[in-house]
Write an enzyme that holds these catalytic residues in place. Structure first.
Site: not given
Lengths: 242, 206
Positions: A157, A160, A162
């Protein structure tokens, strides 16, 4: 008289579809029948209301909110800030924004995460805030690391955060992910690529914002969030049964 | 060429992922951070009406329970008013009408306690049957799924509900009706959500 009515319909060609086989978990968790389209009733145009009593001022500071006194988490100190707007470009004030993320090494503080990168004893990984009267929000945190996940054998991933946003109506409810400018993993991620068009993917990438940095202290990224807009027209009709 | 419309586009949704609990239910992730977590008390202490428990499973296309779901509930009070400026009328002090639950990591069972909502105004004429609006997010769900829970013992109201009645396939309406039972003196409604396949739950584009 101008009254507020329904929300604009969600653009399902812009949003990711339910079935996106390269993101493998979606295969068994995507409905096969079409969604049933509903015009908004009171059940959809209303939603929960939050206030400053629900949260504490420190909740939006992930550098402090789980650190031992006098200590702080390891990692790149960043500000993530922006505005919550609707599709008409109007700010959405007093709305709850919640955020969660891995630590600098890509490890989540979650009993189900077994990645070998270590937990940071001074980092929890969640925060929340309520937008101000101009729809503005701000978090202080450390930049999350990339992490591997079991999808293809070698999927990582991108870094990031959320984000969960409420708006003023249950129909505006949204969860998304904020990525960071320049990360070469973004274009390789099957979860990013659930979004059909490049313009949509780009809208999830926070821009480096040197104007908002604190010199010699904290770097900054700007991430604006857009929720569904709402009709406001003399021709809106019959919402309340007349 | 024509003029460009200057609307913004909605931010694209992304999956909540397997660690949604860290942000929205950190106690379940395994740590204590906030003075109070949000969403555990839907009704507050002063709510009138029938106290009920709602429980169920979320089941995937293979028939397996989904064990990393987060559900949010949005409902009116027992008089059919939502706790919102456009919600129809007053609610009891402390009644928020919104709740958040997660599934048990071992079994996938989820449950919340609330009061049975009253009937609310329909979009056009008439009233909606009592219902709880549900929003389901999880790993593998790219955009949160909206559905509604109706009550088995409200057959008359259900029969005239404007939303149930736009579902063309009458068989599919049954997927939205929670089953009532009594356990240890408590009223329990069972509502399993099937994401895919046989008896797939009706989901709405609201």
């Amino acid at each position: 008289m101008t009254t507020k009515g329904e929300f604009y319909q969600r653009d399902r060609e812009w949003q990711p579809p339910a079935l996106t086989p390269d993101y493998k978990t979606s295969v068994a968790r995507s409905p096969q029948y079409s969604l049933i389209s509903l015009q908004n009733s009171v059940s959809e145009i209303t939603g929960p209301v939050f206030g400053h009593n629900d949260i504490d001022p420190i909740d939006n500071d992930l550098i402090l909110n789980y650190a031992k006194p006098g200590e702080s988490p390891i990692g790149e100190r960043i500000i993530v800030h922006g505005r919550v707007l609707d599709e008409n470009g109007r700010p959405i004030p007093n709305t709850l924004v919640e955020a969660w993320q891995a630590n600098a090494g890509g490890r989540y503080r979650h009993k189900k995460d077994t990645y070998l990168a270590p937990i940071d004893p001074n980092f929890g990984g969640c925060g929340r805030t309520v937008t101000d009267e101009n729809g503005y929000y701000i978090f202080r945190t450390i930049k999350p690391g990339a992490y591997p996940w079991r999808n293809w054998v070698n999927n990582w991933r991108p870094a990031h955060i959320h984000m969960s946003i409420f708006g003023t109506a249950f129909t505006q409810r949204l969860i998304t992910q904020c990525y960071f400018e320049g990360d070469p993993l973004i274009d390789k991620c099957p979860i990013v690529k659930t979004i059909p068009c490049q313009q949509g993917r780009d809208s999830l990438v926070a821009a480096l914002d040197l104007n908002a940095t604190i010199p010699l202290d904290t770097i900054a990224y700007k991430f604006d969030i857009v929720l569904r807009g709402r009709r406001s027209t003399v021709f809106e009709n019959r919402l309340e049964g007349n | 060429m024509v003029q460009k419309l200057d609307y913004l586009k909605e931010t694209p949704s992304q999956t909540a992922g397997p660690y949604v609990h860290i942000g929205l239910a950190p106690g379940a992730a395994g740590f204590d951070i906030y003075r109070q977590e949000l969403g555990w008390d839907i009704t507050g202490p002063n709510a009138k009406g029938e106290r009920i428990r709602v429980e169920g499973l979320v089941i995937d296309g293979t028939g397996s329970p989904v064990k990393d779901v987060l559900l949010e509930a949005w409902q009116a009070n027992s008089e059919g008013n939502y706790a919102h400026p456009e919600g129809g009328g007053d609610v009891e002090d402390g009644f928020r009408g919104w709740g958040r639950v997660i599934t048990d990591f071992e079994t996938g069972e989820w449950a919340f306690e609330t009061v049975k909502p009253g009937r609310t105004q329909g979009r056009n004429v008439g009233l909606q049957a009592p219902h709880i609006n549900l929003w389901v997010v999880a790993r593998g769900i790219n955009v949160g799924l909206n559905t509604r829970l109706y009550f088995e013992d409200e057959a008359e109201a259900n029969a005239e509900d404007p939303v149930l009645n736009i579902i063309e396939w009458e068989r599919r309406r049954a997927t939205l009706i929670a089953k009532r039972s009594e356990r240890d003196g408590q009223i329990v409604y069972r509502f399993d959500i099937k994401l895919q396949g046989q008896d797939e739950t009706v989901f709405f584009d609201i």
